[in-house]
Design a protein around this motif. Structure first.
Motif, PDB file in Angstrom:
ATOM      1  N   VAL A 212       5.568   8.546  -8.701  1.00 42.96           N
ATOM      2  CA  VAL A 212       6.429   8.009  -7.645  1.00 42.96           C
ATOM      3  C   VAL A 212       5.968   8.541  -6.295  1.00 42.96           C
ATOM      4  N   GLY A 213       6.472   7.929  -5.227  1.00 48.39           N
ATOM      5  CA  GLY A 213       6.156   8.389  -3.883  1.00 48.39           C
ATOM      6  C   GLY A 213       6.144   7.236  -2.906  1.00 48.39           C
ATOM      7  N   CYS A 214       5.913   7.572  -1.649  1.00 43.95           N
ATOM      8  CA  CYS A 214       5.911   6.585  -0.573  1.00 43.95           C
ATOM      9  C   CYS A 214       4.654   5.725  -0.616  1.00 43.95           C
ATOM     10  N   SER A 215       4.769   4.512  -0.145  1.00 47.06           N
ATOM     11  CA  SER A 215       3.620   3.618  -0.014  1.00 47.06           C
ATOM     12  C   SER A 215       2.543   4.288   0.829  1.00 47.06           C
ATOM     13  N   GLY A 216       1.293   4.096   0.437  1.00 44.34           N
ATOM     14  CA  GLY A 216       0.172   4.639   1.188  1.00 44.34           C
ATOM     15  C   GLY A 216      -0.173   6.074   0.870  1.00 44.34           C
ATOM     16  N   GLY A 217       0.620   6.708  -0.002  1.00 45.77           N
ATOM     17  CA  GLY A 217       0.386   8.113  -0.328  1.00 45.77           C
ATOM     18  C   GLY A 217      -0.698   8.348  -1.361  1.00 45.77           C
ATOM     19  N   GLY A 218      -1.063   7.312  -2.102  1.00 43.93           N
ATOM     20  CA  GLY A 218      -2.122   7.451  -3.099  1.00 43.93           C
ATOM     21  C   GLY A 218      -1.652   7.440  -4.538  1.00 43.93           C
TER      22      GLY A 218
END
Length: 196
Positions: free
Chosen positions: A31-37
């Motif tokens: 999981v994580g924010c868009s663009g984080g990889g």
């Protein structure tokens, strides 16, 4: 007298503990924010450990032309996919943590700084300009708009508390590894013996 709410309990682990869990894992949620990889990391883990790669964007959320599937259809598709025995799933969506987190052996939270995430989506947009990237649904041409940039800019403030609450509620015993820099991601891959 009313008791204050208990703080959210999330089972955060360090790299060494996480490496052991990842090596044994049959089901990994990233999981994580868009663009984080998170998509890049998910695909590397899927290749290294022969896990099925599931993209929320491609397989669950979007139809061609950036049309979202209905919520009931999204949940049905998630239920079908998490029933599998060996997968890595890339996508945040705390509203479906009740389905996904309990089936996960470990959660990896790619929690990059917002400027790095914005840089990531700009680079991605340039790389796939006028095309659809592989982890996106067919017919969803790569784009950036003000709403998307605002989503990224406010992600930590607005969505991270929901992620913490969802992990605490639906998987208090599921180990969670936070990766807050590209260096930490590379260190994890090095510890796992994965090529960059």
């Amino acid at each position: 007298m009313e008791q204050p709410p208990k703080p959210a309990r999330v089972n955060f682990v360090d790299d060494a503990v996480a490496v052991d869990h990842i090596r044994k894992a049959r089901r990994i949620l990233v999981v994580g924010c868009s663009g984080g990889g998170k998509s890049t990391l998910s695909q590397k883990l899927a290749r290294q450990f022969q896990l099925t790669y599931i993209s929320i964007d491609r397989d669950i959320l979007w139809l061609p032309g950036w049309v979202q599937r209905g919520r009931a259809e999204q949940r049905r598709r998630i239920i079908e996919r998490v029933a599998g025995e060996r997968w890595v799933m890339d996508g945040t969506g705390p509203s479906t943590f009740d389905i996904r987190v309990p089936r996960s052996d470990i959660v990896i939270w790619v929690r990059m700084p917002r400027l790095l995430c914005i840089w990531g989506v700009v680079i991605r947009w340039m790389k796939y300009f006028g095309r659809t990237r592989p982890e996106m649904a067919p017919g969803c041409i790569e784009k950036i708009d003000r709403e998307f940039l605002e989503f990224i800019w406010t992600f930590e403030k607005k969505f991270s508390p929901r992620i913490v609450a969802g992990l605490a509620e639906h998987g208090p015993d599921v180990p969670v590894l936070q990766l807050k820099s590209r260096r930490q991601v590379q260190r994890l891959l090095d510890l796992l013996g994965s090529p960059a």
